[in-house]
Write a protein that holds these residues in place. Structure first.
Motif, mmCIF file in Angstrom:
data_model
loop_
_atom_site.group_PDB
_atom_site.id
_atom_site.type_symbol
_atom_site.label_atom_id
_atom_site.label_comp_id
_atom_site.label_asym_id
_atom_site.label_seq_id
_atom_site.Cartn_x
_atom_site.Cartn_y
_atom_site.Cartn_z
ATOM 1 N N GLU A 631 4.841 68.949 8.555
ATOM 2 C CA GLU A 631 5.622 67.732 8.327
ATOM 3 C C GLU A 631 4.876 66.536 8.911
ATOM 4 O OE1 GLU A 631 9.949 65.795 9.528
ATOM 5 O OE2 GLU A 631 9.650 67.957 9.635
ATOM 6 N N LYS A 632 4.591 65.554 8.075
ATOM 7 C CA LYS A 632 3.831 64.370 8.464
ATOM 8 C C LYS A 632 2.528 64.778 9.162
ATOM 9 C CE LYS A 632 7.939 61.470 8.956
ATOM 10 N NZ LYS A 632 8.728 60.560 9.824
ATOM 11 N N PRO A 633 1.661 65.521 8.452
ATOM 12 C CA PRO A 633 0.445 66.058 9.077
ATOM 13 C C PRO A 633 -0.497 64.986 9.613
ATOM 14 C CG PRO A 633 0.404 66.351 6.692
ATOM 15 C CD PRO A 633 1.771 65.915 7.040
ATOM 16 N N ASP A 634 -0.556 63.835 8.955
ATOM 17 C CA ASP A 634 -1.467 62.791 9.442
ATOM 18 C C ASP A 634 -1.085 62.341 10.841
ATOM 19 O OD1 ASP A 634 -2.935 62.864 7.118
ATOM 20 O OD2 ASP A 634 -1.745 61.293 6.142
ATOM 21 N N MET A 635 0.226 62.157 11.080
ATOM 22 C CA MET A 635 0.681 61.770 12.413
ATOM 23 C C MET A 635 0.421 62.890 13.413
ATOM 24 S SD MET A 635 4.495 60.945 13.816
ATOM 25 C CE MET A 635 4.724 62.686 14.137
ATOM 26 N N LEU A 636 0.620 64.138 12.960
ATOM 27 C CA LEU A 636 0.413 65.283 13.835
ATOM 28 C C LEU A 636 -1.063 65.402 14.226
ATOM 29 C CD1 LEU A 636 1.754 67.810 15.120
ATOM 30 C CD2 LEU A 636 0.988 69.065 13.102
ATOM 31 N N GLY A 658 6.143 79.648 6.697
ATOM 32 C CA GLY A 658 6.247 78.412 5.933
ATOM 33 C C GLY A 658 5.286 78.409 4.767
ATOM 34 N N PHE A 659 4.924 77.190 4.335
ATOM 35 C CA PHE A 659 3.999 77.055 3.214
ATOM 36 C C PHE A 659 2.862 76.148 3.649
ATOM 37 C CE2 PHE A 659 8.224 77.841 1.601
ATOM 38 C CZ PHE A 659 8.020 78.901 0.735
ATOM 39 N N SER A 660 2.007 76.695 4.499
ATOM 40 C CA SER A 660 0.942 75.892 5.079
ATOM 41 C C SER A 660 -0.110 75.536 4.033
ATOM 42 C CB SER A 660 0.264 76.654 6.218
ATOM 43 O OG SER A 660 1.186 76.931 7.237
ATOM 44 N N SER A 661 -0.607 74.329 4.172
ATOM 45 C CA SER A 661 -1.746 73.903 3.365
ATOM 46 C C SER A 661 -3.003 74.213 4.168
ATOM 47 C CB SER A 661 -1.649 72.403 3.079
ATOM 48 O OG SER A 661 -2.869 71.935 2.551
ATOM 49 N N LEU A 662 -3.872 75.008 3.599
ATOM 50 C CA LEU A 662 -5.059 75.433 4.344
ATOM 51 C C LEU A 662 -5.970 74.253 4.677
ATOM 52 C CD1 LEU A 662 -5.954 78.793 2.539
ATOM 53 C CD2 LEU A 662 -4.633 78.400 4.628
ATOM 54 N N SER A 663 -5.965 73.259 3.797
ATOM 55 C CA SER A 663 -6.805 72.095 4.083
ATOM 56 C C SER A 663 -6.293 71.354 5.306
ATOM 57 C CB SER A 663 -6.846 71.161 2.864
ATOM 58 O OG SER A 663 -5.532 70.685 2.564
ATOM 59 N N TYR A 664 -4.960 71.199 5.400
ATOM 60 C CA TYR A 664 -4.389 70.553 6.582
ATOM 61 C C TYR A 664 -4.585 71.427 7.812
ATOM 62 C CZ TYR A 664 -2.176 66.581 4.291
ATOM 63 O OH TYR A 664 -1.951 65.403 3.627
ATOM 64 N N LEU A 665 -4.452 72.728 7.650
ATOM 65 C CA LEU A 665 -4.617 73.630 8.776
ATOM 66 C C LEU A 665 -6.011 73.480 9.382
ATOM 67 C CD1 LEU A 665 -3.411 75.928 10.457
ATOM 68 C CD2 LEU A 665 -4.315 77.542 8.767
ATOM 69 N N GLN A 666 -7.011 73.307 8.509
ATOM 70 C CA GLN A 666 -8.373 73.148 8.999
ATOM 71 C C GLN A 666 -8.536 71.813 9.716
ATOM 72 O OE1 GLN A 666 -11.241 73.832 5.929
ATOM 73 N NE2 GLN A 666 -12.872 74.385 7.369
ATOM 74 N N ARG A 667 -7.855 70.779 9.228
ATOM 75 C CA ARG A 667 -7.961 69.449 9.856
ATOM 76 C C ARG A 667 -7.232 69.388 11.191
ATOM 77 N NH1 ARG A 667 -5.739 65.128 5.957
ATOM 78 N NH2 ARG A 667 -6.268 63.807 7.759
ATOM 79 N N LEU A 668 -6.218 70.230 11.374
ATOM 80 C CA LEU A 668 -5.431 70.181 12.608
ATOM 81 C C LEU A 668 -6.236 70.629 13.825
ATOM 82 C CD1 LEU A 668 -1.961 71.569 11.426
ATOM 83 C CD2 LEU A 668 -2.544 69.213 11.997
ATOM 84 N N LYS A 669 -7.238 71.499 13.591
ATOM 85 C CA LYS A 669 -8.091 71.980 14.686
ATOM 86 C C LYS A 669 -7.266 72.639 15.785
ATOM 87 C CE LYS A 669 -11.655 68.478 13.853
ATOM 88 N NZ LYS A 669 -12.455 67.347 14.400
#
Length: 758
Positions: A631-636, A658-669
C-alpha cells in the motif's frame, strides 16, 4: 349643626380689591388641559349650608394646576363617612371641626386615615370657634395637613390654602403612582423572565404593558433583523385584534399607519406618544432592534410615559437575553448550513418517540451518507461542497419532509425518521438518481444507507443513532450505494468491542500487558538466532486474551501507537540484557502495525527507543505485513530508506498471503521474508502443499533475502522445510512464546546442553 352661627359669605373676601369672579367670566384657552375631563375633587364637610355655598362661589370658577375643581358636599360626619366609603379620587377635604359633636371632625379624620386608609387626600380643618381648635398633638397624630379659622379664610387665602393642598396631593399621588408602577415593572420583569422563547416573551411584554397602563392588550411587537442584508420588520407577537399578524412582515399588514409609526420609531430610536396610540422602542444588540405598537385610546399621562421609559429600558435587556437564548437554542439544535435539525435535536426527537407508550406504525431511522463526498469537496472546494450539501438537504426535505423528519447528523450524513413503509432505502437512494445542479454544473451523487427499526426498541435516542451508524458502516463495508439494516447481533458485537477497548486501556494502565518472546532457530545448526517479541494480555484472574481479539481493537482505537512504542522499548531493553549476558549474536524481531508505522512520529520514536535503551540497531528487526508493503509503496520505500540508515533491518511478515508486486519487492530492499504459518501447515496436508513455501524460499534465494518459516510444529514440517533450503524457523516444535525472565534461563539451558544459543 355647629353651635356657632356661620360667618356671612362676604367674610370670605379680603377687601374691595379682592373681587369675586363669576364662572362665565373664565374662558379656557384652546388646547388647555381644562378641556380634558380631569378635575380636582374637593369635598366640603360642614353642617352649615352657607359655608358650602360661599366656598363653591369663591373657588368654583378657578383652575388649579391646569384643572378645574369639582365639589362633593357632606353636611354631617355621618354622611361624610357613607360618602367616603364609595367616593374616589378626593384630593382635598375641607372639614369643619365641630359638627354633631365637639370632636366630630377629629374623629372623622381618624376614620379617614386609619379605618378606610385614605392617606393621599389632604385634610384642611376649619372652625368658626377658635376655642375648639385641636391641639398640636392631635394635628400630628391624625395627619391633619392644615388648620384655619373660618374668619381668616378670605378668598385669596382660601385659594392659596387649597392650591397648596392640591399641589401636595398631586406630588403624593405621583410618588404613589410611580411606586406602584415600579412595583408592577418589577413584577412584570419577573413574570417575563419565566417565559421561554422569543415569541412567548414578546407576547408577555404586550400583556404586561397593558396591565401597567390599565388597558386591554391591543398591540403588536416587531423585530428588525439587519443580518444577511434583511431590513424588514417582522411581527413576532400580537395581542387582541393584532394576534393574527404574527410572523408576517409589517409591510404586508396592509396598514400604512402602523407601518409608518413603527418605521419612525425604529429610525428615531425613541418612544412616541400620540392621542390614541403609542409606539415603544427596545434597543437590541447585533442589529436586532424591537418596536411595539399599542392602541391606548387616549393620551398617556406623564407618569405613564415615565414608567414606560423605565419599562422599555428594563425589558430591552430581557429581549436581548431571550434573543441570545433563542440563538443559542438555534445553534444547539439546528444545523446552520442546511437549516435542519442537528444530531442533538434528532436524539431529542428519538427520545420522545421511544419514550412514548404507543409508537404508531413501524418507526424506522435511516442514516444517509453521501458517497465520496470528501473527494468532491477537496476537488471542487468547500464553498461548492456546502452548496451541494444544501441541495441534498433541500431535495430530501422537499421529497420526504411532509411525512418524514429529516435532519443533518453531521458532515455529509443526513437522517430520515418515520414509518418504515415510507423510510424505504430504495426510495431514498432513488432520490440520488437525478444529478444535482450546482454553479452551472451537474453533479451525480450516490449514497449509502444504514437503518434501524425502532419498534420494541430497548435503548434511548443516542443508542438508536449509534446502531444506525453501525448499520451504515456495515453497508459501506459491503458496497457503496447500498443499504443495511441493523440487527441485534451487530449490537452485541459492537458493544463487546467497546467493552474490550475500555478493558484494554485499563489493562495497559494497570500493567496487565506483557511482552513474550518466541525463539527463532537456525535449521542447519539448531542454534538460536533470535526471537520475536509478542504482545500478550493476561487478565487479573490469570486468563489470556488472544492477540487476534485485542490487537485489531488497539489498532481501531489508536491505542496501538502507545502500545507499539512500549513493546519496542521493552524488547530493546531485553535485547540489551541478553547481549550483556553473553548472547551477542541474538536478534530481536518486533512487529509494527500499519497505524504505528504510518504515524508521523514513528521514526523519532524508533530513534528514541534505541538511544534510551542503548540497543544495537543491527540486531533489531522490524516486521511489517505484506499488505503494508504493497500500500503506497513509493512512500514506504522512502520510509524504509530512513530505517535502513538507522541500521535496523526489515522483514515482511505473512509473506504470500497478499498480492505482492515483485518489482516493488525488489525496490523495497527488505532483508527477510516470513512464510506464513498457513503455508507451513499445508506442507504435510497435500501432495502439492509445499509448492508455495518452496516458491517463497526460492524467491528469497534469488533476491538475496533471508527466509524464515513460522508455525513449525512437528519434525515432518521441519524436515521438508530443511530439504527445501529454508534457513530459519520458529514454532512450538522449538519453543513456545515465553516471558523475559524465562527466556534467558531457556537460552542458558540450551547452551549448557550443547545445543547452542547462537
Amino acid at each position: 349643626m355647629s353651635q356657632s352661627s356661620p360667618p356671612p359669605a362676604d367674610t370670605l373676601t379680603d377687601d374691595d380689591s379682592d373681587d369675586l369672579v363669576f364662572l362665565d367670566e373664565i374662558q379656557p384657552a384652546p388646547g388647555s388641559a381644562a378641556l380634558v375631563h380631569k378635575v380636582w375633587r374637593v369635598m366640603i364637610i360642614d353642617d352649615d349650608e352657607d359655608v358650602h355655598s360661599a366656598t363653591t362661589f369663591a373657588l368654583g370658577n378657578l383652575e388649579m394646576q391646569n384643572r378645574p375643581l369639582e365639589f362633593v358636599h357632606a353636611f354631617s360626619a355621618a354622611q361624610a363617612r357613607e360618602m367616603l366609603a364609595v367616593e374616589q379620587d378626593i384630593a382635598v377635604i375641607l372639614l369643619d371641626v365641630v359638627m354633631e359633636q365637639e370632636d366630630a371632625g377629629l374623629q372623622l379624620v381618624k376614620f379617614i386615615r386609619q379605618d378606610i386608609g385614605l392617606n393621599d387626600v389632604r385634610i384642611i380643618l376649619r372652625t368658626g370657634q377658635p376655642g375648639y381648635a385641636p391641639e398640636i398633638d392631635a394635628i400630628r397624630d391624625y395627619d391633619i395637613n392644615d388648620y384655619k379659622t373660618k374668619s381668616e379664610l378670605t378668598r385669596i387665602k382660601l385659594f392659596t390654602t387649597v392650591t397648596a393642598a392640591i399641589r401636595s396631593y398631586e406630588q403624593i399621588r405621583a410618588i404613589s403612582a410611580s411606586r406602584r408602577g415600579l412595583d408592577l415593572i418589577v413584577h412584570a420583569s419577573t413574570e417575563l423572565m419565566a417565559l421561554h422563547g422569543l415569541q412567548d416573551f414578546a407576547a408577555g411584554v404586550i400583556i404586561q404593558i397593558a396591565g401597567l397602563l390599565g388597558l386591554k392588550p391591543e398591540g403588536l411587537i416587531c423585530v428588525r433583523d439587519d443580518q444577511h442584508d434583511r431590513h424588514q420588520l417582522v411581527v413576532i407577537a400580537g395581542g387582541g385584534n393584532y394576534r393574527a399578524m404574527v410572523n408576517q412582515p409589517v409591510q404586508q399588514l396592509g396598514n400604512a399607519h402602523i407601518e409608518q409609526a413603527l418605521q419612525h420609531t425604529m429610525q428615531t430610536r425613541e418612544n412616541t406618544y400620540h392621542s390614541d396610540y403609542t409606539t415603544l422602542y427596545f434597543d437590541g444588540k447585533s442589529g436586532r432592534d424591537f418596536a411595539a405598537y399599542l392602541d391606548t385610546g387616549s393620551p398617556l399621562s406623564e407618569i405613564d410615559q415615565r414608567l414606560l421609559e423605565v419599562f422599555c429600558s428594563n425589558i430591552s435587556v430581557g429581549l436581548d437575553n431571550v434573543m441570545l437564548v433563542s440563538h443559542l437554542h438555534d445553534f444547539a439544535f439546528y444545523d446552520q448550513l442546511c437549516k435542519l435539525p442537528n444530531r442533538t435535536r434528532l436524539v431529542e426527537i428519538l427520545d420522545e418517540l421511544l419514550g412514548g407508550q404507543d409508537m404508531p406504525g413501524d418507526p424506522t431511522l435511516a442514516l444517509v451518507d453521501i458517497d465520496h463526498f470528501a473527494e468532491t469537496n477537496d476537488a471542487l472546494g468547500h464553498q461548492f461542497g456546502d452548496q451541494l450539501l444544501i441541495a441534498v438537504a433541500n431535495r430530501l426535505q422537499s421529497q420526504l419532509g411532509d411525512v418524514l423528519a429529516v435532519a443533518r447528523v453531521g458532515g455529509d450524513i443526513f437522517s430520515v425518521l418515520g414509518d418504515g413503509s415510507r423510510v424505504n432505502p430504495e426510495q431514498i437512494l432513488a432520490l440520488f438518481n437525478q444529478a444535482f445542479h450546482i454553479d452551472g454544473q451537474d453533479v451525480q451523487l450516490s449514497a449509502t444507507v444504514g437503518l434501524v427499526r425502532l419498534s420494541e426498541y430497548e435503548g434511548g435516542g443516542a443508542d438508536a443513532l449509534k446502531d444506525a451508524d453501525i448499520a451504515l458502516k456495515r453497508a459501506k463495508m459491503q458496497q457503496r450505494a447500498g443499504h443495511f439494516y441493523f440487527s441485534r447481533s451487530m449490537g452485541v458485537e459492537i458493544r463487546e468491542r467497546v467493552r474490550m477497548m475500555h478493558a484494554l486501556r485499563s489493562a495497559f494502565e494497570k500493567t496487565q500487558l506483557y511482552v513474550y518472546y518466541q525463539p527463532q532457530i537456525d535449521f542447519q545448526t539448531r542454534r538460536v538466532a533470535g526471537a520475536e517479541a509478542l504482545l500478550r494480555w493476561q487478565t487479573e484472574d490469570g486468563k489470556f486474551i488472544s492477540p487476534d481479539r485485542f490487537i485489531p481493537i488497539a489498532e481501531y482505537s489508536g491505542m496501538i501507537i502507545d502500545l507499539g512504542e512500549w513493546v519496542m522499548r521493552t524488547a530493546c531493553t531485553e535485547l540489551v540484557r541478553l547481549h550483556a549476558a553473553g548472547f551477542s549474536d541474538f536478534t530481536m524481531a518486533i512487529n509494527v502495525s500499519q497505524a504505528q508505522f504510518r504515524h508521523p512520529d514513528f521514526l523519532d520514536s524508533l530513534r528514541r527507543a534505541l538511544a534510551d535503551t542503548n540497543a544495537p540497531p543491527h540486531f533489531v528487526e522490524l516486521e511489517i505485513t505484506e499488505s503494508m508493503a504493497m500500500e503506497k509503496p513509493d512512500m514506504l520505500i522512502r520510509m524504509l530508506e530512513h530505517i535502513k540508515q538507522i541500521g535496523v533491518s526489515i522483514a515482511i511478515d505473512d509473506f504470500g498471503t497478499g498480492f505482492s508486486s515483485l518489482s516493488y519487492l525488489q525496490r523495497l530492499k527488505v532483508d527477510k521474508l516470513k512464510i506464513d504459518r498457513a503455508f507451513v501447515t499445508e506442507i504435510t496436508s497435500s501432495a502439492r502443499g509445499s509448492s508455495i513455501a518452496e516458491m517463497i524460499i526460492q524467491l528469497g534465494r534469488n533476491l538475496g533475502l533471508k527466509v524464515i518459516a513460522e508455525g513449525v510444529e512437528d519434525e515432518r514440517q521441519a524436515k521438508i522445510l530443511t530439504d527445501l533450503g529454508c534457513p530459519l524457523a520458529q514454532g512450538f516444535l522449538f519453543a513456545r512464546p515465553m516471558p523475559a525472565h524465562e527466556l534467558q534461563g531457556w537460552l542458558s539451558a540450551r547452551l549448557a546442553s550443547g545445543t547452542g544459543a547462537n
